[in-house]
Design an enzyme around this catalytic site. Sequence first.
Site, PDB file in Angstrom:
ATOM      1  N   ASP A  34       0.210   3.052   4.917  1.00 26.39           N
ATOM      2  CA  ASP A  34       1.131   2.458   4.245  1.00 26.39           C
ATOM      3  C   ASP A  34       1.899   3.407   3.699  1.00 26.39           C
ATOM      4  OD1 ASP A  34       2.645   0.112   3.499  1.00 26.39           O
ATOM      5  OD2 ASP A  34       1.594  -0.090   1.880  1.00 26.39           O
ATOM      6  N   ARG A  38       9.171   3.904   2.450  1.00 25.24           N
ATOM      7  CA  ARG A  38       9.559   4.167   1.372  1.00 25.24           C
ATOM      8  C   ARG A  38       9.475   5.996   1.311  1.00 25.24           C
ATOM      9  NH1 ARG A  38       4.790   1.700  -1.945  1.00 25.24           N
ATOM     10  NH2 ARG A  38       4.374   0.787   0.193  1.00 25.24           N
ATOM     11  N   TRP A  39       8.529   6.604   2.105  1.00 24.26           N
ATOM     12  CA  TRP A  39       8.598   7.902   2.387  1.00 24.26           C
ATOM     13  C   TRP A  39      10.012   8.609   2.974  1.00 24.26           C
ATOM     14  CZ3 TRP A  39       9.226  11.006   6.575  1.00 24.26           C
ATOM     15  CH2 TRP A  39       9.151  12.167   6.331  1.00 24.26           C
ATOM     16  N   ARG A  47      14.235   3.859   7.538  1.00 25.82           N
ATOM     17  CA  ARG A  47      12.694   3.719   7.339  1.00 25.82           C
ATOM     18  C   ARG A  47      12.170   3.898   8.922  1.00 25.82           C
ATOM     19  NH1 ARG A  47      10.382   0.065   4.384  1.00 25.82           N
ATOM     20  NH2 ARG A  47       9.153  -0.806   5.999  1.00 25.82           N
ATOM     21  N   HIS A  51       8.225   5.788  10.166  1.00 32.76           N
ATOM     22  CA  HIS A  51       7.261   5.493  11.245  1.00 32.76           C
ATOM     23  C   HIS A  51       7.023   6.726  12.094  1.00 32.76           C
ATOM     24  CE1 HIS A  51       7.266   1.769   9.480  1.00 32.76           C
ATOM     25  NE2 HIS A  51       8.481   1.332   9.965  1.00 32.76           N
ATOM     26  N   SER A  79       0.552  -5.463  11.440  1.00 31.70           N
ATOM     27  CA  SER A  79      -0.110  -6.650  10.952  1.00 31.70           C
ATOM     28  C   SER A  79       0.592  -7.824  11.734  1.00 31.70           C
ATOM     29  CB  SER A  79      -0.112  -6.588   9.567  1.00 31.70           C
ATOM     30  OG  SER A  79       0.976  -7.253   9.196  1.00 31.70           O
ATOM     31  N   TRP A  83       5.508  -8.833  11.746  1.00 28.08           N
ATOM     32  CA  TRP A  83       6.834  -9.417  12.892  1.00 28.08           C
ATOM     33  C   TRP A  83       7.893 -10.028  11.977  1.00 28.08           C
ATOM     34  CZ3 TRP A  83       5.927  -8.255  17.787  1.00 28.08           C
ATOM     35  CH2 TRP A  83       4.934  -8.058  18.118  1.00 28.08           C
ATOM     36  N   LEU A 145     -15.168  10.709  19.254  1.00 28.71           N
ATOM     37  CA  LEU A 145     -14.699   9.652  18.084  1.00 28.71           C
ATOM     38  C   LEU A 145     -13.957   8.339  18.907  1.00 28.71           C
ATOM     39  CD1 LEU A 145     -13.518   9.374  15.049  1.00 28.71           C
ATOM     40  CD2 LEU A 145     -11.419  10.293  15.855  1.00 28.71           C
ATOM     41  N   ILE A 209      -5.093  -5.337  -0.034  1.00 28.92           N
ATOM     42  CA  ILE A 209      -5.944  -5.476   1.323  1.00 28.92           C
ATOM     43  C   ILE A 209      -4.924  -5.771   2.477  1.00 28.92           C
ATOM     44  CG2 ILE A 209      -7.842  -6.175   2.593  1.00 28.92           C
ATOM     45  CD1 ILE A 209      -8.598  -3.972   0.296  1.00 28.92           C
ATOM     46  N   SER A 210      -3.830  -6.656   1.963  1.00 28.98           N
ATOM     47  CA  SER A 210      -3.105  -7.174   3.098  1.00 28.98           C
ATOM     48  C   SER A 210      -3.659  -7.419   4.455  1.00 28.98           C
ATOM     49  CB  SER A 210      -1.958  -6.129   3.303  1.00 28.98           C
ATOM     50  OG  SER A 210      -1.222  -5.574   2.193  1.00 28.98           O
ATOM     51  N   GLU A 221     -16.650   1.017   0.426  1.00 26.75           N
ATOM     52  CA  GLU A 221     -16.154   1.627  -0.575  1.00 26.75           C
ATOM     53  C   GLU A 221     -14.770   1.914  -0.512  1.00 26.75           C
ATOM     54  OE1 GLU A 221     -17.904   2.613  -3.141  1.00 26.75           O
ATOM     55  OE2 GLU A 221     -19.737   2.076  -2.209  1.00 26.75           O
TER      56      GLU A 221
HETATM   57  C1  IPE Z   1       0.057  -3.263   5.792  1.00 25.48           C
HETATM   58  O1  IPE Z   1       0.928  -2.619   5.178  1.00 25.48           O
HETATM   59  C2  IPE Z   1       0.032  -3.355   7.046  1.00 25.48           C
HETATM   60  C3  IPE Z   1      -0.034  -2.125   7.845  1.00 25.48           C
HETATM   61  C4  IPE Z   1      -0.317  -0.800   7.313  1.00 25.48           C
HETATM   62  C5  IPE Z   1       0.247  -1.931   9.197  1.00 25.48           C
HETATM   63  P1  IPE Z   1       2.280  -3.757   4.794  1.00 25.48           P
HETATM   64  O2  IPE Z   1       3.338  -2.869   4.190  1.00 25.48           O
HETATM   65  O3  IPE Z   1       2.513  -4.771   5.886  1.00 25.48           O
HETATM   66  O4  IPE Z   1       1.773  -4.616   3.536  1.00 25.48           O
HETATM   67  P2  IPE Z   1       2.209  -5.440   2.423  1.00 25.48           P
HETATM   68  O5  IPE Z   1       3.500  -6.158   2.709  1.00 25.48           O
HETATM   69  O6  IPE Z   1       2.711  -4.210   1.239  1.00 25.48           O
HETATM   70  O7  IPE Z   1       1.106  -6.073   1.683  1.00 25.48           O
HETATM   71  C1  IPE Z   2       3.229   1.196   6.954  1.00 27.43           C
HETATM   72  O1  IPE Z   2       4.475   1.536   6.185  1.00 27.43           O
HETATM   73  C2  IPE Z   2       3.460   1.022   8.497  1.00 27.43           C
HETATM   74  C3  IPE Z   2       3.643  -0.534   8.766  1.00 27.43           C
HETATM   75  C4  IPE Z   2       3.298  -1.466   7.971  1.00 27.43           C
HETATM   76  C5  IPE Z   2       4.005  -0.890  10.139  1.00 27.43           C
HETATM   77  P1  IPE Z   2       5.492   0.435   5.795  1.00 27.43           P
HETATM   78  O2  IPE Z   2       6.492   0.428   6.783  1.00 27.43           O
HETATM   79  O3  IPE Z   2       4.735  -0.646   5.386  1.00 27.43           O
HETATM   80  O4  IPE Z   2       6.286   1.240   4.692  1.00 27.43           O
HETATM   81  P2  IPE Z   2       6.703   0.746   3.007  1.00 27.43           P
HETATM   82  O5  IPE Z   2       5.235   0.235   2.559  1.00 27.43           O
HETATM   83  O6  IPE Z   2       7.431  -0.239   3.258  1.00 27.43           O
HETATM   84  O7  IPE Z   2       7.308   1.949   2.630  1.00 27.43           O
HETATM   85 MG    MG Z   3       4.151  -1.230   3.446  1.00 23.83          MG
END
Ligand code: IPE
Ligand code: IPE
Ligand code: MG
Length: 255
Positions: A34, A38-39, A47, A51, A79, A83, A145, A209-210, A221
Amino acid sequence: MIKRVRSWWGGQAKQAEPDIAPDNIPEHVAIIMDGNGRWAKRLGMPRIMGHQNGMKAVKRATIAADDLGIKYLTMYAFSTENWTRPKEEVDFLMRLPQEFLSIELDELIEKNVQIRMMGHGELLPSHTRQALEEGIERTKHNTGLVLNFALNYGSRLEMTEAMKRLGARIEAGELKAEEITPELIDQNLLSAGMPDPDLLIRTSGELRISNFMLWQIAYSELWFTDIFWPEFTKDHLLQAVAEYQRRTRRYGGLK
Ligand code: IPE
Ligand code: IPE
Ligand code: MG
């Protein structure tokens, strides 16, 4: 061991590599990758650049996990709720598996890595699915792996589908309700055949945990870090594993 590492401003900084006990390596590490968006925003970039750079962190984590002797590495990449993001971002994310595999597949094969996919593949664009299927097919006999991509994965959908399947077997008279056991539920999840994660890592400082592997992480853990996913390096994995090794897993019993 003390080693010299190059710090982010280019200077030299001393950093201790944590001691890892080779006899207590987590067999299955799962990562909620995650913080890509933001990075990128923090650096004034769109954004999707997050990725793009997140993909490089996947490579680093894979090599580091393999070096450590981790057997299963599950990466939450998309996730069932993702979408809802803008179409351009979703389209970009759906092209990443192709890009990743076109760059890395040969090296992954050399490293004896087996690629798997955990998620509702039928809902992915065909180009995404084809790239993954090729990676899975070309690595299916590898014994190193297991690199398991959770793509279009959602734990509630996974459990709903499992319940539907078991319900249908009951309706067909093949199964009795009282024959449902935790093992049978396990066998009907997308993670069937894999051990539960021993260690779950989430980057970006979010403490949730999303919708990820809700059933399977019952006794995992958990390790959270504030760094954003594109910043993840081998050192972070070593830190997480070192912390894992300091924990006492009790599974409800006494140690
Ligand atoms: C969880 O991150 C899903 C993935 C890392 C693929 P999200 O950015 O979608 O989760 P929320 O919205 O912060 O809970
Ligand atoms: C995780 O980073 C990748 C996916 C969920 C696809 P994010 O895209 O959720 O980035 P943030 O959390 O918005 O910074
Ligand atoms: Mg995110």
